[in-house]
Write a protein that holds these residues in place. Structure first.
Motif, PDB file in Angstrom:
ATOM      1  N   ILE A 155       1.289   1.637   9.979  1.00 31.33           N
ATOM      2  CA  ILE A 155       1.355   2.835   9.135  1.00 31.33           C
ATOM      3  C   ILE A 155       1.040   4.063   9.997  1.00 31.33           C
ATOM      4  O   ILE A 155      -0.079   4.199  10.491  1.00 31.33           O
ATOM      5  CB  ILE A 155       0.354   2.766   7.965  1.00 31.33           C
ATOM      6  N   PRO A 156       2.001   4.961  10.214  1.00 30.49           N
ATOM      7  CA  PRO A 156       1.713   6.210  10.922  1.00 30.49           C
ATOM      8  C   PRO A 156       0.880   7.128  10.026  1.00 30.49           C
ATOM      9  O   PRO A 156       1.165   7.254   8.827  1.00 30.49           O
ATOM     10  CB  PRO A 156       3.101   6.806  11.180  1.00 30.49           C
ATOM     11  N   ILE A 157      -0.129   7.764  10.569  1.00 33.97           N
ATOM     12  CA  ILE A 157      -0.989   8.650   9.788  1.00 33.97           C
ATOM     13  C   ILE A 157      -1.375   9.888  10.590  1.00 33.97           C
ATOM     14  O   ILE A 157      -1.198   9.943  11.815  1.00 33.97           O
ATOM     15  CB  ILE A 157      -2.293   7.945   9.330  1.00 33.97           C
ATOM     16  N   SER A 158      -1.897  10.879   9.886  1.00 35.93           N
ATOM     17  CA  SER A 158      -2.599  11.991  10.518  1.00 35.93           C
ATOM     18  C   SER A 158      -3.889  12.193   9.734  1.00 35.93           C
ATOM     19  O   SER A 158      -3.863  12.738   8.622  1.00 35.93           O
ATOM     20  CB  SER A 158      -1.759  13.279  10.496  1.00 35.93           C
ATOM     21  N   ALA A 159      -4.989  11.719  10.280  1.00 37.24           N
ATOM     22  CA  ALA A 159      -6.276  11.844   9.575  1.00 37.24           C
ATOM     23  C   ALA A 159      -6.657  13.305   9.403  1.00 37.24           C
ATOM     24  O   ALA A 159      -7.169  13.701   8.350  1.00 37.24           O
ATOM     25  CB  ALA A 159      -7.362  11.085  10.337  1.00 37.24           C
ATOM     26  N   THR A 160      -6.389  14.113  10.407  1.00 37.25           N
ATOM     27  CA  THR A 160      -6.738  15.533  10.329  1.00 37.25           C
ATOM     28  C   THR A 160      -6.008  16.218   9.180  1.00 37.25           C
ATOM     29  O   THR A 160      -6.580  17.041   8.452  1.00 37.25           O
ATOM     30  CB  THR A 160      -6.396  16.249  11.649  1.00 37.25           C
ATOM     31  N   ASN A 161      -4.735  15.869   8.990  1.00 36.01           N
ATOM     32  CA  ASN A 161      -3.934  16.477   7.924  1.00 36.01           C
ATOM     33  C   ASN A 161      -3.897  15.629   6.652  1.00 36.01           C
ATOM     34  O   ASN A 161      -3.165  15.958   5.709  1.00 36.01           O
ATOM     35  CB  ASN A 161      -2.505  16.704   8.417  1.00 36.01           C
ATOM     36  N   LYS A 162      -4.660  14.529   6.660  1.00 37.43           N
ATOM     37  CA  LYS A 162      -4.758  13.621   5.503  1.00 37.43           C
ATOM     38  C   LYS A 162      -3.394  13.014   5.124  1.00 37.43           C
ATOM     39  O   LYS A 162      -3.179  12.633   3.978  1.00 37.43           O
ATOM     40  CB  LYS A 162      -5.375  14.337   4.297  1.00 37.43           C
ATOM     41  N   PHE A 163      -2.505  12.909   6.096  1.00 36.35           N
ATOM     42  CA  PHE A 163      -1.175  12.370   5.823  1.00 36.35           C
ATOM     43  C   PHE A 163      -1.199  10.845   5.833  1.00 36.35           C
ATOM     44  O   PHE A 163      -1.647  10.231   6.791  1.00 36.35           O
ATOM     45  CB  PHE A 163      -0.165  12.882   6.869  1.00 36.35           C
ATOM     46  N   ASN A 164      -0.726  10.254   4.759  1.00 34.23           N
ATOM     47  CA  ASN A 164      -0.623   8.793   4.590  1.00 34.23           C
ATOM     48  C   ASN A 164      -1.978   8.097   4.433  1.00 34.23           C
ATOM     49  O   ASN A 164      -2.023   6.859   4.395  1.00 34.23           O
ATOM     50  CB  ASN A 164       0.163   8.125   5.728  1.00 34.23           C
ATOM     51  N   VAL A 165      -3.076   8.844   4.358  1.00 37.77           N
ATOM     52  CA  VAL A 165      -4.383   8.214   4.148  1.00 37.77           C
ATOM     53  C   VAL A 165      -4.428   7.566   2.765  1.00 37.77           C
ATOM     54  O   VAL A 165      -5.024   6.495   2.584  1.00 37.77           O
ATOM     55  CB  VAL A 165      -5.526   9.248   4.313  1.00 37.77           C
ATOM     56  N   ASP A 166      -3.763   8.191   1.789  1.00 39.04           N
ATOM     57  CA  ASP A 166      -3.691   7.593   0.452  1.00 39.04           C
ATOM     58  C   ASP A 166      -2.898   6.291   0.461  1.00 39.04           C
ATOM     59  O   ASP A 166      -3.213   5.348  -0.280  1.00 39.04           O
ATOM     60  CB  ASP A 166      -3.088   8.577  -0.540  1.00 39.04           C
ATOM     61  N   VAL A 167      -1.882   6.220   1.320  1.00 37.19           N
ATOM     62  CA  VAL A 167      -1.104   4.982   1.465  1.00 37.19           C
ATOM     63  C   VAL A 167      -1.983   3.865   2.032  1.00 37.19           C
ATOM     64  O   VAL A 167      -1.936   2.724   1.567  1.00 37.19           O
ATOM     65  CB  VAL A 167       0.120   5.212   2.383  1.00 37.19           C
ATOM     66  N   VAL A 168      -2.781   4.213   3.030  1.00 43.04           N
ATOM     67  CA  VAL A 168      -3.700   3.234   3.625  1.00 43.04           C
ATOM     68  C   VAL A 168      -4.671   2.719   2.565  1.00 43.04           C
ATOM     69  O   VAL A 168      -4.908   1.508   2.459  1.00 43.04           O
ATOM     70  CB  VAL A 168      -4.479   3.873   4.803  1.00 43.04           C
ATOM     71  N   MET A 169      -5.211   3.622   1.756  1.00 38.41           N
ATOM     72  CA  MET A 169      -6.170   3.216   0.725  1.00 38.41           C
ATOM     73  C   MET A 169      -5.518   2.291  -0.293  1.00 38.41           C
ATOM     74  O   MET A 169      -6.128   1.289  -0.714  1.00 38.41           O
ATOM     75  CB  MET A 169      -6.741   4.460   0.039  1.00 38.41           C
ATOM     76  N   ARG A 170      -4.292   2.570  -0.684  1.00 39.94           N
ATOM     77  CA  ARG A 170      -3.599   1.701  -1.646  1.00 39.94           C
ATOM     78  C   ARG A 170      -3.382   0.309  -1.074  1.00 39.94           C
ATOM     79  O   ARG A 170      -3.563  -0.695  -1.766  1.00 39.94           O
ATOM     80  CB  ARG A 170      -2.255   2.317  -2.046  1.00 39.94           C
ATOM     81  N   ARG A 171      -3.007   0.243   0.191  1.00 38.69           N
ATOM     82  CA  ARG A 171      -2.788  -1.061   0.830  1.00 38.69           C
ATOM     83  C   ARG A 171      -4.098  -1.851   0.936  1.00 38.69           C
ATOM     84  O   ARG A 171      -4.134  -3.065   0.749  1.00 38.69           O
ATOM     85  CB  ARG A 171      -2.178  -0.898   2.223  1.00 38.69           C
ATOM     86  N   ILE A 172      -5.184  -1.149   1.225  1.00 35.02           N
ATOM     87  CA  ILE A 172      -6.492  -1.814   1.294  1.00 35.02           C
ATOM     88  C   ILE A 172      -6.830  -2.441  -0.052  1.00 35.02           C
ATOM     89  O   ILE A 172      -7.243  -3.599  -0.135  1.00 35.02           O
ATOM     90  CB  ILE A 172      -7.585  -0.811   1.724  1.00 35.02           C
ATOM     91  N   LYS A 173      -6.642  -1.672  -1.110  1.00 32.44           N
ATOM     92  CA  LYS A 173      -6.946  -2.184  -2.451  1.00 32.44           C
ATOM     93  C   LYS A 173      -6.085  -3.391  -2.790  1.00 32.44           C
ATOM     94  O   LYS A 173      -6.550  -4.356  -3.418  1.00 32.44           O
ATOM     95  CB  LYS A 173      -6.757  -1.070  -3.484  1.00 32.44           C
ATOM     96  N   ASP A 174      -4.829  -3.371  -2.354  1.00 31.25           N
ATOM     97  CA  ASP A 174      -3.937  -4.512  -2.599  1.00 31.25           C
ATOM     98  C   ASP A 174      -4.410  -5.767  -1.856  1.00 31.25           C
ATOM     99  O   ASP A 174      -4.268  -6.891  -2.354  1.00 31.25           O
ATOM    100  CB  ASP A 174      -2.514  -4.183  -2.138  1.00 31.25           C
ATOM    101  N   LEU A 175      -4.951  -5.552  -0.666  1.00 29.56           N
ATOM    102  CA  LEU A 175      -5.277  -6.680   0.212  1.00 29.56           C
ATOM    103  C   LEU A 175      -6.688  -7.238   0.012  1.00 29.56           C
ATOM    104  O   LEU A 175      -7.005  -8.311   0.542  1.00 29.56           O
ATOM    105  CB  LEU A 175      -5.130  -6.251   1.680  1.00 29.56           C
ATOM    106  N   LEU A 176      -7.530  -6.534  -0.730  1.00 31.14           N
ATOM    107  CA  LEU A 176      -8.904  -7.004  -0.942  1.00 31.14           C
ATOM    108  C   LEU A 176      -8.909  -8.362  -1.642  1.00 31.14           C
ATOM    109  O   LEU A 176      -8.162  -8.572  -2.604  1.00 31.14           O
ATOM    110  CB  LEU A 176      -9.690  -6.018  -1.792  1.00 31.14           C
ATOM    111  N   PRO A 177      -9.761  -9.278  -1.203  1.00 31.54           N
ATOM    112  CA  PRO A 177      -9.861 -10.569  -1.894  1.00 31.54           C
ATOM    113  C   PRO A 177     -10.655 -10.468  -3.196  1.00 31.54           C
ATOM    114  O   PRO A 177     -11.457  -9.545  -3.375  1.00 31.54           O
ATOM    115  CB  PRO A 177     -10.604 -11.445  -0.871  1.00 31.54           C
TER     116      PRO A 177
END
Length: 302
Positions: A155-177
């Motif tokens: 997943i390409p992101i820009s933490a400084t610009n908050k780009f795709n950070v919401d995508v990362v969070m959604r994927r984390i929630k999907d993958l949690l056991p």
């Protein structure tokens, strides 16, 4: 009702550990994901020295994020401890976030990457700082990383610009056991208040002083007395040489006064109370190579 959810596997919980080489933006990402300023983040490498947990709680899940020091080949016992914190994050991860950036080559620190490649948990490979790249270069980098870690989701992101950070969070929630929570739902970190005092003071030193000075510094809180509206803090700044002590203090104490003024303001924002901060500077030669001193500062030497 809540216990009913836990026993019926309707609650998710897991350790989401953030690893990668120095200065790729791990701490900035950690703070965004947690929603709190847990880790100090500066432009200098080796800012993070400990493994720091930040806990996100909802009724349905608990995400235990873990920021780690940048992976490096150790030159002293301090850096050996830092590497142990990073490697420990590979052992207990339910989801691993491997953070790189658009400048870093996939073969950097290949020994650590080899360990990552053998993990059986989901890996999200995050290419940070894409605002500093272009589409062609990014495409080539994604392909190179896919060859290096074919099992990872990139997943390409820009933490400084908050780009795709919401995508990362959604994927984390999907993958949690499915799991009951590991910590009390009111807890937001595994670190005590004193730890954040030392980190905030150290951050200001990192930002204010040049060259080797910040890397020769450690901070210890000698006393922390909290009342309803204020906190009285006594802290000691340790350096390795007398010359470093002089630089930290500065001419007529101006340098240390300025840095501690900035630290006090940050501490007041962090704790939401008035802060009375008293600091002393002491010389402790070779503390970075002393087992006893490193343990006193909270480093893992096992």
């Amino acid at each position: 009702m809540r216990s009913f959810c836990y026993f019926n596997n309707m609650h998710k919980a897991g350790f989401v550990n953030i690893v990668g080489n120095p200065n790729v933006g791990k701490s900035t990402l950690m703070n965004l994901l947690v929603g709190e300023r847990i880790s100090i983040a500066t432009f200098k490498a080796q800012t993070t020295r400990h493994r720091i947990m930040g806990i996100v709680n909802t009724d349905e899940m608990q995400i235990v994020f873990s920021d780690t020091p940048g992976v490096l080949k150790p030159n002293d016992k301090l850096q050996e401890s830092m590497l142990q914190f990073s490697e420990s994050a590979l052992v207990d991860a339910d989801v691993l976030l491997y953070v790189t950036d658009t400048v870093e080559k996939p073969d950097k620190n290949s020994e650590f990457l080899e360990k990552v490649s053998h993990l059986q948990v989901p890996i999200l490979l995050l290419i940070n700082k894409i605002d500093l790249s272009n589409q062609k270069a990014l495409t080539e980098q994604v392909e190179a990383w896919h060859e290096q870690l074919p099992q990872a989701e990139i997943i390409p992101i820009s933490a400084t610009n908050k780009f795709n950070v919401d995508v990362v969070m959604r994927r984390i929630k999907d993958l949690l056991p499915d799991s009951p929570p590991f910590f009390d739902k009111t807890q937001w970190t595994d670190k005590p208040a004193r730890f954040f005092v030392t980190e905030i003071i150290r951050e200001k030193i990192l930002l204010y002083y040049d060259k080797e000075i910040p890397y020769s510094v450690e901070v210890s809180v000698e006393s922390f007395k909290e009342s309803e509206k204020k906190i009285l803090i006594n802290a000691v700044i340790y350096v390795e040489r007398d010359s470093q002590k002089g630089i930290i203090i500065g001419h007529e104490g101006k340098a240390i006064k300025k840095v501690m003024s900035e630290a006090r303001k940050e501490l007041e924002r962090f704790f939401g109370k008035s802060i009375f901060l008293e600091t002393f500077v002491k010389v402790d030669k070779d503390w970075r190579s002393s087992d006893k001193e490193l343990k006193n500062f909270g480093y893992n030497l096992d």
